[in-house]
Design a protein around this motif. Structure first.
Motif, PDB file in Angstrom:
ATOM      1  N   UNK A  46     128.344 -96.293 -46.910  1.00  0.00           N
ATOM      2  CA  UNK A  46     127.502 -95.245 -46.334  1.00  0.00           C
ATOM      3  C   UNK A  46     128.371 -94.249 -45.556  1.00  0.00           C
ATOM      4  N   UNK A  47     127.853 -93.049 -45.296  1.00  0.00           N
ATOM      5  CA  UNK A  47     128.609 -92.088 -44.473  1.00  0.00           C
ATOM      6  C   UNK A  47     128.921 -92.674 -43.099  1.00  0.00           C
ATOM      7  N   UNK A  48     130.094 -92.376 -42.543  1.00  0.00           N
ATOM      8  CA  UNK A  48     130.392 -92.859 -41.189  1.00  0.00           C
ATOM      9  C   UNK A  48     129.467 -92.216 -40.168  1.00  0.00           C
ATOM     10  N   UNK A  49     129.291 -92.899 -39.067  1.00  0.00           N
ATOM     11  CA  UNK A  49     128.381 -92.433 -38.019  1.00  0.00           C
ATOM     12  C   UNK A  49     128.789 -91.029 -37.548  1.00  0.00           C
ATOM     13  N   UNK A  50     127.810 -90.139 -37.479  1.00  0.00           N
ATOM     14  CA  UNK A  50     128.061 -88.792 -36.987  1.00  0.00           C
ATOM     15  C   UNK A  50     128.344 -87.767 -38.072  1.00  0.00           C
ATOM     16  N   UNK A  51     128.369 -88.196 -39.332  1.00  0.00           N
ATOM     17  CA  UNK A  51     128.654 -87.274 -40.438  1.00  0.00           C
ATOM     18  C   UNK A  51     127.504 -87.290 -41.439  1.00  0.00           C
ATOM     19  N   UNK A  52     127.125 -86.105 -41.874  1.00  0.00           N
ATOM     20  CA  UNK A  52     125.998 -85.958 -42.796  1.00  0.00           C
ATOM     21  C   UNK A  52     126.391 -86.388 -44.204  1.00  0.00           C
ATOM     22  N   UNK A  53     125.452 -86.992 -44.908  1.00  0.00           N
ATOM     23  CA  UNK A  53     125.727 -87.464 -46.271  1.00  0.00           C
ATOM     24  C   UNK A  53     126.026 -86.303 -47.224  1.00  0.00           C
ATOM     25  N   UNK A  54     125.641 -85.080 -46.854  1.00  0.00           N
ATOM     26  CA  UNK A  54     125.894 -83.912 -47.696  1.00  0.00           C
ATOM     27  C   UNK A  54     127.154 -83.150 -47.281  1.00  0.00           C
ATOM     28  N   UNK A  55     127.943 -83.740 -46.396  1.00  0.00           N
ATOM     29  CA  UNK A  55     129.198 -83.109 -45.969  1.00  0.00           C
ATOM     30  C   UNK A  55     130.086 -82.884 -47.202  1.00  0.00           C
ATOM     31  N   UNK A  56     130.699 -81.698 -47.352  1.00  0.00           N
ATOM     32  CA  UNK A  56     131.493 -81.425 -48.553  1.00  0.00           C
ATOM     33  C   UNK A  56     132.680 -82.383 -48.736  1.00  0.00           C
TER      34      UNK A  56
END
Length: 223
Positions: free
Chosen positions: A161-171
């Motif tokens: 999963x995405x790390x805490x604090x970063x959006x899953x749609x981050x480029x």
């Protein structure tokens, strides 16, 4: 420096991985494995220093750039006492105190490779690298392109999963999921045993400078 005999010894060790056999063949190990490794490290001192004055190449039997042959089997089901590979680590001079990037060479019958970067950084360092990629993506992208063009591949463990604090749609989300930032390039035993192996490594490691410099920048280390 290295020869097929160096790898033959590692094959024999695989079949006789016990302290009694190793003690009986200690001189063979010295002649075929440790001495060539120390000579290689010594020959790499100039090239490593030219990559960065912060990196070290120390040709010592104990406590230098050659990793010890004994396995740490305390937490492993496999209690065999010796490694079946040769590990050489050209460390950042601050590496004893912090998780710092380094350059590495791995020699084994089941695969040899060059590597550079940082493996299993502790959470504070890992978080710093992720935030640096978020805030300074161009430098990371440039380093990644440089590595790929030279045949290196970023490897290691990732989060699901995405790390805490970063959006899953981050480029750069797939890069931010990384738990290791290690660039690896396979080499053959024939290349390792060739007369020009020191020059070969010197040239190949130049392609990792972008990554090494970026990671040091992220961790606020000199480079």
């Amino acid at each position: 420096m290295y020869s097929q005999q160096s790898f033959n010894f590692l094959s024999q060790l695989a079949d006789n991985n016990n302290r009694e056999w190793f003690k009986q063949h200690q001189q063979t190990y010295e002649d075929l494995v440790r001495t060539p490794t120390l000579k290689f490290i010594e020959a790499m001192q100039g090239p490593i220093l030219s990559l960065s004055p912060r990196l070290t190449a120390v040709p010592k039997k104990v406590g230098g750039s050659m990793m010890r042959p004994q396995r740490d089997s305390r937490f492993s089901k496999d209690k065999s006492p010796y490694k079946l590979n040769v590990g050489i680590q050209f460390r950042h001079f601050q590496a004893k105190d912090v998780h710092a990037p380094g350059i590495y060479l791995h020699l084994a019958n089941d695969g040899c490779f060059l590597a550079a970067g940082i493996w299993h950084p502790e959470s504070k360092a890992l978080n710093a690298i992720r935030h640096c990629i978020d805030e300074n993506p161009n430098g990371y992208k440039k380093a990644s392109v440089q590595l790929a063009a030279a045949g290196f591949e970023l490897s290691g463990d990732r989060l699901i999963r995405p790390p805490r604090g970063f959006d899953k749609d981050h480029p750069f989300i797939e890069e931010l999921k990384r738990k290791d930032f290690i660039a690896i390039k396979p080499v053959t035993i024939e290349q390792v045993c060739a007369d020009d192996f020191v020059n070969f490594c010197s040239e190949e490691f130049k392609h990792t400078i972008g990554l090494m410099g970026y990671l040091c920048f992220a961790l606020d280390l000199d480079f």
